[in-house]
Write an enzyme that holds these catalytic residues in place. Structure first.
Site, mmCIF file in Angstrom:
data_model
loop_
_atom_site.group_PDB
_atom_site.id
_atom_site.type_symbol
_atom_site.label_atom_id
_atom_site.label_comp_id
_atom_site.label_asym_id
_atom_site.label_seq_id
_atom_site.Cartn_x
_atom_site.Cartn_y
_atom_site.Cartn_z
ATOM 1 N N GLU A 1 40.247 71.892 26.443
ATOM 2 C CA GLU A 1 39.724 72.084 25.095
ATOM 3 C C GLU A 1 40.419 71.138 24.117
ATOM 4 O OE1 GLU A 1 40.161 76.168 23.842
ATOM 5 O OE2 GLU A 1 38.927 75.852 22.056
ATOM 6 N N ASN B 1 30.366 80.226 23.409
ATOM 7 C CA ASN B 1 31.624 80.685 24.004
ATOM 8 C C ASN B 1 32.150 81.876 23.201
ATOM 9 O OD1 ASN B 1 34.408 80.418 25.376
ATOM 10 N ND2 ASN B 1 34.922 80.197 23.209
ATOM 11 N N GLU B 2 32.582 82.888 23.882
ATOM 12 C CA GLU B 2 33.181 84.074 23.235
ATOM 13 C C GLU B 2 32.414 84.438 21.961
ATOM 14 O OE1 GLU B 2 37.506 83.962 22.978
ATOM 15 O OE2 GLU B 2 37.656 83.963 25.166
ATOM 16 N N TYR C 1 42.736 86.878 30.538
ATOM 17 C CA TYR C 1 44.062 86.246 30.556
ATOM 18 C C TYR C 1 45.119 87.259 30.977
ATOM 19 C CZ TYR C 1 42.295 82.072 28.204
ATOM 20 O OH TYR C 1 41.635 80.903 27.907
ATOM 21 N N GLU D 1 37.563 81.222 31.897
ATOM 22 C CA GLU D 1 38.892 81.184 31.275
ATOM 23 C C GLU D 1 39.748 82.238 31.965
ATOM 24 O OE1 GLU D 1 39.276 80.958 26.996
ATOM 25 O OE2 GLU D 1 37.373 79.862 26.841
ATOM 26 N N GLN E 1 44.769 76.013 30.588
ATOM 27 C CA GLN E 1 43.933 74.846 30.492
ATOM 28 C C GLN E 1 44.640 73.692 31.189
ATOM 29 O OE1 GLN E 1 42.567 73.960 26.547
ATOM 30 N NE2 GLN E 1 41.959 76.055 26.126
#
Ligand code: AHR
Length: 497
Positions: free
Chosen positions: A26, A173-174, A240, A297, A346
């Site tokens: 990103e 995204n999200e 996460y 992610e 990432q």
């Protein structure tokens, strides 16, 4: 409890999609700028502005697919800002990540060139949160249309005659959070609308990806699958691993106590439950398993390194991260019937990075080494491996001590990955080899182990944690007795003679 495992080399359970080994980069902190893009005039060796050392390292682990430009950045990114002569590109503030100046020097052409250098598939994430349908539709036209059209002509004016092949395209995204704080019902309708104009031009077939849930938001998954299954090829999931009890207390990347080692692995293992429960909902609306689940992610998220910009999400990477990578990849293998892609967050200098850079220096993290050791599973056939793991406990909580997974290549070579989560003790594992039709086998192994729970590589000691040849096994009859070092990730290669 005695732990033991049986490998059924004659029972195949489907292909492990190589895209499970995907990455995510990103416009955040030093991932794109410094990590990948240094510019043509940089003293750091580069090809057309892209770091040569990073490209070589990523090629070595056979990175199959790369997601870009975000993340939260994607729903604020306007792709036309990142094309044309670089000196004329807009300068703007990256509001999400650290308030730095984004000069748009790394845009569509640079990303597509990076993917060509890496020989990987591009996965482009479009902007639903603050972008228009027309903007998204024109990006796809710019990228993939081969004919007379305003966007194809613009691409040609910018030096690219032929269209690119772009398979993976994310529609937002999200969108439940930074991508617009939407309700699932609202996003489902927007998704249906936006994806309509994500066209297939010529032979280029786009795999349309809907924004899926955060962690255990099963309602989001239910609504999206109910309302939009027929319009999507895949749906995403974000999870996460955060050792601490809250976002404000995530915990440090190094210098942590045993309790945080344990809770990190305990939380990483939750991926299995999340994928299982989301898959149950997907099965209800898509029993044929046409739609893929893309975990685009995942990885560890700690407090940033002291003294660094909190918006840059820069963290060290230890043998603990290697174990998180190993157990998570094993979980994805197990669910490979539904999980068709995953993208660790990432690639460079951000969150659970595989590479860290400092000026011209570059180091490979323990997570990198796991990706390198595990790459043998890419596109291999998953084998049945029944594991009765012993338990590893801490203050009354228990998790399995060992995680394992096995696959067979087209050439008939078997790989078994084995993680010992126990920070203090070796794990003995009798592994019965079944289904080899009496063939003799040759066995070799590689292991990555730590000398401390936060063992890691630094720019002054870049090889403190590196894979070593593994000899801790003995074949007796059809049984392989394996002695896994504490806190280690091991891959065995079994070649029938
Ligand atoms: O990976 C960092 C951020 O985490 C991404 O931008 C966002 O999608 C997620 O919340």
């Amino acid at each position: 409890m005695i732990q033991r495992a049986v490998l059924n080399a004659d029972i195949r359970k489907g292909t492990i999609n190589r895209n499970i080994y995907g990455h995510f980069s990103e416009h955040l902190g030093r991932c794109i700028y410094e990590g990948i893009w240094v510019g043509e005039d940089s003293p750091i060796p580069n090809t057309n502005g892209i770091r040569n050392d990073v490209v070589e390292a990523l090629k070595e682990i056979k990175i199959p697919v790369l997601r870009w430009p975000g993340g939260c950045f994607a729903d604020e990114y306007h792709w036309k800002d990142g094309i044309g002569p670089r000196e004329g590109r807009k300068r703007m503030i990256n509001t999400h990540w650290g308030g730095t100046v984004e000069n748009n020097h790394f845009g569509t052409h640079e990303f597509m060139e990076l993917c060509a250098m890496l020989d990987c598939e591009p996965y482009i994430n479009g902007n639903v949160g603050s972008g228009t349908v027309q903007e998204m539709s024109e990006w796809v036209e710019y990228l993939t249309f081969n004919g007379v059209s305003p966007m194809a002509e613009l691409r040609q004016e910018n030096g690219r005659q032929e269209p690119w092949a772009v398979k993976y395209f994310g529609v937002g995204n999200e969108n439940w959070g930074c991508g617009g704080n939407m309700r699932p019902e609202y996003y489902a309708d927007l998704y249906r609308r936006y994806q309509t104009y994500v066209r297939n031009y010529g032979d280029n077939k786009i795999h349309r990806i809907a924004c899926g849930p955060n962690v255990d938001d099963y309602h989001w998954m239910e609504v999206l699958m109910r309302e939009a299954t027929r319009y999507m090829d895949s749906i995403t999931l974000h999870y996460y691993t955060i050792p601490g009890p809250a976002w404000e207390q995530k915990g440090a990347a190094t210098g942590f106590e045993t309790g945080e080692w344990f809770s990190t692995l305990e939380k990483a293992l939750r991926m299995d439950e999340l994928v299982t429960r989301h898959s149950v909902i997907m099965d209800k609306y898509d029993p044929e398993k046409r739609v893929g689940l893309i975990v685009d992610e995942w990885g560890t998220w700690y407090d940033v390194e002291p003294g660094t910009n909190p918006g840059f999400l820069y963290q060290q990477n230890t043998i603990r991260d290697a174990l998180v990578a190993g157990v998570t990849l094993d979980i994805f293998h197990k669910h490979s019937g539904r999980v068709r892609m995953a993208n660790i967050a990432q690639t460079i200098n951000v969150l659970q990075a595989v590479i860290l850079t400092e000026g011209e220096k570059m180091l490979l993290t323990p997570t990198y080494h796991v990706f390198n050791m595990y790459k043998v599973h890419q596109d291999a056939e998953l084998l049945d491996l029944s594991l009765e793991s012993g338990t590893y406990s801490f203050e009354g909580r228990e998790i399995p001590e060992v995680s394992a997974s096995a696959s067979i290549t087209a050439e008939g070579v078997i790989h078994v990955s084995l993680c010992n989560l126990n920070h203090a003790a070796a794990a003995s594992l009798p592994l019965e080899l079944r289904g080899l039709a009496g063939k003799e086998v040759g066995i070799t192994g590689t292991t990555l182990a730590g000398t401390a729970i936060d063992a890691h590589n630094t720019f002054s000691q870049p090889e403190a944690v590196t894979p070593q040849p593994f000899t801790g096994f003995k074949l007796e009859g059809g049984k392989l007795n394996v002695e896994l070092p504490p806190m280690s990730v091991t891959v065995l290669e079994i070649t029938p003679k």
